[in-house]
Write a protein that holds these residues in place. Structure first.
Motif, PDB file in Angstrom:
ATOM      1  N   PRO A  82      -9.026 -28.473 -13.520  1.00 57.00           N
ATOM      2  CA  PRO A  82      -8.293 -29.577 -12.863  1.00 57.00           C
ATOM      3  C   PRO A  82      -9.213 -30.757 -12.579  1.00 57.00           C
ATOM      4  N   ILE A  83      -9.690 -31.409 -13.635  1.00 63.49           N
ATOM      5  CA  ILE A  83     -10.732 -32.425 -13.465  1.00 63.49           C
ATOM      6  C   ILE A  83     -10.271 -33.658 -12.693  1.00 63.49           C
ATOM      7  N   GLU A  84      -8.984 -33.951 -12.752  1.00 65.66           N
ATOM      8  CA  GLU A  84      -8.484 -35.160 -12.079  1.00 65.66           C
ATOM      9  C   GLU A  84      -8.639 -35.083 -10.557  1.00 65.66           C
ATOM     10  N   GLU A  85      -8.483 -33.878  -9.998  1.00 62.81           N
ATOM     11  CA  GLU A  85      -8.544 -33.774  -8.536  1.00 62.81           C
ATOM     12  C   GLU A  85      -9.670 -32.870  -8.045  1.00 62.81           C
ATOM     13  N   MET A  86     -10.622 -32.537  -8.903  1.00 54.51           N
ATOM     14  CA  MET A  86     -11.672 -31.602  -8.492  1.00 54.51           C
ATOM     15  C   MET A  86     -12.629 -32.218  -7.478  1.00 54.51           C
ATOM     16  N   THR A  87     -13.145 -31.333  -6.645  1.00 58.76           N
ATOM     17  CA  THR A  87     -14.182 -31.696  -5.678  1.00 58.76           C
ATOM     18  C   THR A  87     -15.400 -30.841  -6.002  1.00 58.76           C
ATOM     19  N   GLU A  88     -16.448 -31.006  -5.256  1.00 59.70           N
ATOM     20  CA  GLU A  88     -17.648 -30.210  -5.519  1.00 59.70           C
ATOM     21  C   GLU A  88     -17.411 -28.725  -5.281  1.00 59.70           C
ATOM     22  N   ASP A  89     -16.371 -28.366  -4.514  1.00 63.05           N
ATOM     23  CA  ASP A  89     -16.084 -26.956  -4.222  1.00 63.05           C
ATOM     24  C   ASP A  89     -15.036 -26.349  -5.150  1.00 63.05           C
ATOM     25  N   THR A  90     -14.555 -27.106  -6.113  1.00 59.84           N
ATOM     26  CA  THR A  90     -13.551 -26.596  -7.046  1.00 59.84           C
ATOM     27  C   THR A  90     -14.197 -25.587  -7.994  1.00 59.84           C
ATOM     28  N   GLU A  91     -13.543 -24.419  -8.134  1.00 58.59           N
ATOM     29  CA  GLU A  91     -14.004 -23.395  -9.084  1.00 58.59           C
ATOM     30  C   GLU A  91     -13.618 -23.846 -10.484  1.00 58.59           C
TER      31      GLU A  91
END
Length: 174
Positions: A82-91
């Motif tokens: 989910p690159i559009e809404e990823m954060t540094e904590d996204t798996e």
């Protein structure tokens, strides 16, 4: 607040750099990108997973640069991140489809990536050549319409020869 991908786009495509700075920026990015691919291709059957932050640290990239890397590889993954809404904590997962990745590298004209020696152990040379040619041909427009000869029946259905019907109309319109 900007997403990681937006901050990457701002950095990567900013208009404030002069051409020399831009060339330096992209050379540094492509060198980092190449290092990540060398590691991924060394063990193509191992699924690399983790948070964006963990993987950025693992591959010695900033969060922004790693967001750019994820943007580039996303279409070649078995399951898109989910690159559009990823954060540094996204798996995220970097499990890639080898043929799709090779094809996409060819499409990007990234010869520093599709010529990596690690490909030799993953995809046979003849198959890589096929994928390369398939990608190049994918942008070739082929005209499948048969050319109408002057003495052929007119395609409008009038029953006249083309030269005595629509060809005359086309020429008189010019």
């Amino acid at each position: 607040m900007s997403t990681l991908l937006e901050t990457w786009y701002e950095e990567a495509y900013q208009q404030k750099r002069n051409p020399k700075q831009d060339q330096f920026f992209w050379a540094a990015y492509f060198a980092s990108e190449k290092e990540v691919y060398e590691q991924l291709l060394a063990n193509p059957d191992v699924e690399v997973k983790g948070t964006v932050k963990e993987l950025a640290e693992r591959y010695n990239m900033t969060l922004k640069k790693f967001a750019g890397f994820l943007d580039g590889i996303n279409d070649s993954l078995k399951t898109k991140n989910p690159i559009e809404e990823m954060t540094e904590d996204t798996e995220v997962s970097l499990a890639f489809d080898p043929e799709k990745l090779y094809y996409n590298m060819c499409e990007a004209k990234a010869d520093w990536l599709y010529n990596l020696p690690q490909w030799d152990a993953i995809i046979p040379e003849d198959r890589r050549k096929e994928l390369f040619l398939q990608q190049r041909k994918s942008h070739t427009v082929v005209n499948t319409q048969a050319k109408i000869g002057r003495n052929d029946p007119c395609p409008c259905g009038s029953g006249k020869k083309y030269k005595n019907c629509c060809l005359k109309k086309d020429q008189s319109a010019q």
